[in-house]
Design a protein around this motif. Structure first.
Motif, PDB file in Angstrom:
ATOM      1  N   GLU A   7       0.832  -1.205   0.000  1.00  0.00           N
ATOM      2  CA  GLU A   7       0.000   0.000   0.000  1.00  0.00           C
ATOM      3  C   GLU A   7       0.864   1.251   0.000  1.00  0.00           C
ATOM      4  OE1 GLU A   7      -3.176   2.399  -0.295  1.00  0.00           O
ATOM      5  OE2 GLU A   7      -3.254   0.224  -0.451  1.00  0.00           O
ATOM      6  N   GLU A   8       2.056   1.176   0.601  1.00  0.00           N
ATOM      7  CA  GLU A   8       2.942   2.338   0.657  1.00  0.00           C
ATOM      8  C   GLU A   8       3.365   2.779  -0.740  1.00  0.00           C
ATOM      9  OE1 GLU A   8       3.364  -0.398   2.583  1.00  0.00           O
ATOM     10  OE2 GLU A   8       2.851   0.444   4.529  1.00  0.00           O
ATOM     11  N   VAL A   9       3.631   1.829  -1.626  1.00  0.00           N
ATOM     12  CA  VAL A   9       3.995   2.157  -3.011  1.00  0.00           C
ATOM     13  C   VAL A   9       2.854   2.916  -3.667  1.00  0.00           C
ATOM     14  CG1 VAL A   9       4.465   1.175  -5.294  1.00  0.00           C
ATOM     15  CG2 VAL A   9       5.576   0.214  -3.271  1.00  0.00           C
ATOM     16  N   LEU A  10       1.642   2.417  -3.491  1.00  0.00           N
ATOM     17  CA  LEU A  10       0.475   3.098  -4.061  1.00  0.00           C
ATOM     18  C   LEU A  10       0.311   4.490  -3.485  1.00  0.00           C
ATOM     19  CD1 LEU A  10      -2.218   0.287  -4.177  1.00  0.00           C
ATOM     20  CD2 LEU A  10      -0.937   1.277  -6.065  1.00  0.00           C
ATOM     21  N   GLN A  11       0.520   4.639  -2.204  1.00  0.00           N
ATOM     22  CA  GLN A  11       0.349   5.939  -1.563  1.00  0.00           C
ATOM     23  C   GLN A  11       1.331   6.971  -2.128  1.00  0.00           C
ATOM     24  OE1 GLN A  11      -2.237   6.522   0.434  1.00  0.00           O
ATOM     25  NE2 GLN A  11      -1.664   8.653   0.295  1.00  0.00           N
ATOM     26  N   VAL A  12       2.573   6.572  -2.326  1.00  0.00           N
ATOM     27  CA  VAL A  12       3.560   7.493  -2.899  1.00  0.00           C
ATOM     28  C   VAL A  12       3.133   7.901  -4.309  1.00  0.00           C
ATOM     29  CG1 VAL A  12       5.929   7.677  -3.768  1.00  0.00           C
ATOM     30  CG2 VAL A  12       5.515   6.703  -1.514  1.00  0.00           C
ATOM     31  N   CYS A  13       2.767   6.938  -5.134  1.00  0.00           N
ATOM     32  CA  CYS A  13       2.358   7.228  -6.512  1.00  0.00           C
ATOM     33  C   CYS A  13       1.124   8.130  -6.543  1.00  0.00           C
ATOM     34  CB  CYS A  13       2.076   5.946  -7.275  1.00  0.00           C
ATOM     35  SG  CYS A  13       3.549   4.959  -7.561  1.00  0.00           S
ATOM     36  N   ARG A  14       0.140   7.802  -5.727  1.00  0.00           N
ATOM     37  CA  ARG A  14      -1.088   8.611  -5.692  1.00  0.00           C
ATOM     38  C   ARG A  14      -0.797  10.032  -5.238  1.00  0.00           C
ATOM     39  NH1 ARG A  14      -4.312   3.840  -2.924  1.00  0.00           N
ATOM     40  NH2 ARG A  14      -5.149   2.844  -4.776  1.00  0.00           N
ATOM     41  N   THR A  15       0.020  10.180  -4.214  1.00  0.00           N
ATOM     42  CA  THR A  15       0.332  11.507  -3.684  1.00  0.00           C
ATOM     43  C   THR A  15       1.017  12.366  -4.733  1.00  0.00           C
ATOM     44  OG1 THR A  15       0.519  10.642  -1.437  1.00  0.00           O
ATOM     45  CG2 THR A  15       1.588  12.743  -1.873  1.00  0.00           C
ATOM     46  N   VAL A  16       2.031  11.816  -5.380  1.00  0.00           N
ATOM     47  CA  VAL A  16       2.774  12.580  -6.379  1.00  0.00           C
ATOM     48  C   VAL A  16       1.889  12.904  -7.580  1.00  0.00           C
ATOM     49  CG1 VAL A  16       4.703  12.490  -8.008  1.00  0.00           C
ATOM     50  CG2 VAL A  16       5.017  11.706  -5.656  1.00  0.00           C
ATOM     51  N   CYS A  17       1.178  11.921  -8.111  1.00  0.00           N
ATOM     52  CA  CYS A  17       0.332  12.155  -9.281  1.00  0.00           C
ATOM     53  C   CYS A  17      -0.799  13.129  -8.970  1.00  0.00           C
ATOM     54  CB  CYS A  17      -0.214  10.832  -9.828  1.00  0.00           C
ATOM     55  SG  CYS A  17       1.072   9.824 -10.597  1.00  0.00           S
ATOM     56  N   MET A  18      -1.382  13.022  -7.784  1.00  0.00           N
ATOM     57  CA  MET A  18      -2.448  13.940  -7.395  1.00  0.00           C
ATOM     58  C   MET A  18      -1.918  15.366  -7.286  1.00  0.00           C
ATOM     59  SD  MET A  18      -5.632  14.129  -6.893  1.00  0.00           S
ATOM     60  CE  MET A  18      -6.252  12.546  -6.436  1.00  0.00           C
ATOM     61  N   ARG A  19      -0.747  15.511  -6.691  1.00  0.00           N
ATOM     62  CA  ARG A  19      -0.147  16.845  -6.544  1.00  0.00           C
ATOM     63  C   ARG A  19       0.115  17.472  -7.904  1.00  0.00           C
ATOM     64  NH1 ARG A  19      -0.756  20.528  -3.320  1.00  0.00           N
ATOM     65  NH2 ARG A  19      -0.748  21.828  -5.123  1.00  0.00           N
ATOM     66  N   ILE A  20       0.616  16.695  -8.844  1.00  0.00           N
ATOM     67  CA  ILE A  20       0.885  17.203 -10.190  1.00  0.00           C
ATOM     68  C   ILE A  20      -0.419  17.565 -10.890  1.00  0.00           C
ATOM     69  CG2 ILE A  20       1.735  16.559 -12.482  1.00  0.00           C
ATOM     70  CD1 ILE A  20       3.925  14.937 -10.957  1.00  0.00           C
ATOM     71  N   ALA A  21      -1.436  16.715 -10.752  1.00  0.00           N
ATOM     72  CA  ALA A  21      -2.731  17.000 -11.370  1.00  0.00           C
ATOM     73  C   ALA A  21      -3.321  18.291 -10.819  1.00  0.00           C
ATOM     74  CB  ALA A  21      -3.688  15.827 -11.145  1.00  0.00           C
ATOM     75  N   ILE A  22      -3.213  18.499  -9.524  1.00  0.00           N
ATOM     76  CA  ILE A  22      -3.704  19.745  -8.911  1.00  0.00           C
ATOM     77  C   ILE A  22      -2.928  20.927  -9.451  1.00  0.00           C
ATOM     78  CG2 ILE A  22      -3.790  21.044  -6.736  1.00  0.00           C
ATOM     79  CD1 ILE A  22      -4.462  18.301  -5.379  1.00  0.00           C
ATOM     80  N   ASP A  23      -1.609  20.785  -9.532  1.00  0.00           N
ATOM     81  CA  ASP A  23      -0.779  21.872 -10.048  1.00  0.00           C
ATOM     82  C   ASP A  23      -1.129  22.200 -11.493  1.00  0.00           C
ATOM     83  OD1 ASP A  23       0.512  22.055  -7.645  1.00  0.00           O
ATOM     84  OD2 ASP A  23       2.366  21.097  -8.323  1.00  0.00           O
ATOM     85  N   LEU A  24      -1.372  21.193 -12.290  1.00  0.00           N
ATOM     86  CA  LEU A  24      -1.717  21.423 -13.688  1.00  0.00           C
ATOM     87  C   LEU A  24      -3.101  22.030 -13.842  1.00  0.00           C
ATOM     88  CD1 LEU A  24      -0.287  18.203 -15.361  1.00  0.00           C
ATOM     89  CD2 LEU A  24       0.647  20.517 -15.461  1.00  0.00           C
TER      90      LEU A  24
END
Length: 137
Positions: free
Chosen positions: A98-115
């Motif tokens: 689950e930790e791998v998923l959490q890192v990926c989700r956090t980074v991708c979500m942050r980028i999506a918000i920024d975009l």
């Protein structure tokens, strides 16, 4: 003639061990992020984040070729990010933790918000063009 002894400060072995442990953490973190450093690997993880899938199902989901997907799955497996098991004639891959998923989700979500935010998009564009400029090399 009497030789003078130069005082040597005591060696802090705890500090040396901590520095070596810290370095090991940074090396492993770099390897972790390196394994995630291609868009197709992130798409593969996204495809199998809720349940394991066969290589064929992953190929269809990420719109790539079987040899390409297999190569990326191997890299993710060797990095310890995905697990695999055989079901009949197929190999099924799933996210290892689950930790791998959490890192990926956090980074991708942050980028999506920024975009999605116009003023942040300008900052992202500037940092991208800076990192690709000849002076940054």
């Amino acid at each position: 003639m009497q030789s003078k002894m130069i005082p040597v400060p005591p060696v802090n072995f705890t500090r040396i061990v901590e520095d070596e442990a810290s370095e090991r953490v940074f090396v492993l973190a770099a390897e972790f992020f390196s394994a995630l450093a291609t868009p197709i690997r992130l798409r593969i993880l996204s495809t199998i984040c809720n349940q394991g899938k066969s290589v064929g199902a992953i190929v269809k989901a990420v719109a790539s070729t079987q040899p390409n997907v297999s190569q990326h799955l191997k890299m993710l497996y060797l990095a310890g990010l995905v697990a695999k098991h055989r079901m009949g004639n197929e190999i099924v891959y799933r996210v290892q933790s689950e930790e791998v998923l959490q890192v990926c989700r956090t980074v991708c979500m942050r980028i999506a918000i920024d975009l999605d935010t116009p003023d942040r998009l300008e900052l992202v564009n500037r940092s991208t063009s800076f990192s690709q400029s000849p002076a940054a090399s």
